[in-house]
Design an enzyme around this catalytic site. Sequence first.
Site, PDB file in Angstrom:
ATOM      1  CG  ASP A 104      -1.661  -1.055   1.583  1.00  0.00           C
ATOM      2  OD1 ASP A 104      -2.087  -1.723   0.637  1.00  0.00           O
ATOM      3  OD2 ASP A 104      -1.901  -1.286   2.790  1.00  0.00           O
TER       4      ASP A 104
HETATM    5  N1  URA Z   1      -0.968  -5.912   4.095  1.00  0.00           N
HETATM    6  C1  URA Z   1      -1.371  -4.643   4.129  1.00  0.00           C
HETATM    7  O1  URA Z   1      -2.299  -4.306   4.847  1.00  0.00           O
HETATM    8  N2  URA Z   1      -0.754  -3.741   3.368  1.00  0.00           N
HETATM    9  C2  URA Z   1       0.284  -4.047   2.563  1.00  0.00           C
HETATM   10  O2  URA Z   1       0.830  -3.182   1.884  1.00  0.00           O
HETATM   11  C3  URA Z   1       0.701  -5.379   2.543  1.00  0.00           C
HETATM   12  C4  URA Z   1       0.052  -6.295   3.318  1.00  0.00           C
END
Ligand code: URA
Length: 241
Positions: A104
């Site tokens: 993310d």
């Molecule tokens: N889980 C998440 O919540 N975000 C990420 O970027 C990767 C795994």
Amino acid sequence: MERLHKYLARAGLASRRQAEEMIKQGRVKVNGAIVREMGVQVEPGRDAVSVDGALVIVKDEPVYVLLHKPVGVVTTMNDPEKRKKVTDLLKGVKTRVYPVGRLDYHTAGLLLLTNDGELAYRLTHPKYKVDKVYQAAIQGIMPEDALDKLTKGVLLEDGVSAPAKIRRIHKGPASVYEITIHEGRNRQVRRMFEAVGFPVTALKRVSFGPLKLGDLPAGAWRYLEDREIQVLKKACRYTEF
Ligand code: URA
């Protein structure tokens, strides 16, 4: 775009001079039409180049890059909001590489990028169950029952999460937990923690299969070592190389 004789040489078919000869002899076609003049440009991957009727394909050398993705950068290649992309950080990497999975915008940590499509496919396929380890900061301390739920699986809107491993690595007003999962659903760690009532305040991926982030600074990248490529391939039973 690349000049035709260079393209043929790069495909390992002939030297550049020999390639020029082949072109003069009318043995080379681009998109079905014989090309005899020098200096014609082709677009690798787009134009169909053939010699004596056989298609010529240049395969790029596989490239494997490990990036420490900082917070505030998108993993997607096409962001409608035109925010900074992970590939903008790869100064010096000449080959086009693609992220394996996603982190993310607000998540930092280990991101692998490669042009090896088969490896990327396998590493992200649930069948190969490649472990990813994240460090998640939360406010407070999680009680046993919340830890137990995360370990066994919690109900998310897209189904129950697979069993995970979790341990506390820092205790304080803000605690840090290390969680190991092998699934790769969208925002999975954040959603799992939210589901037990402890939203994540900061998230970082510290390993991906056998790869470790180590002390690579945020925003920096490095090529994988040969040994790392071997163990990574082994981790997803990709041994036909
Ligand atoms: N889980 C998440 O919540 N975000 C990420 O970027 C990767 C795994």
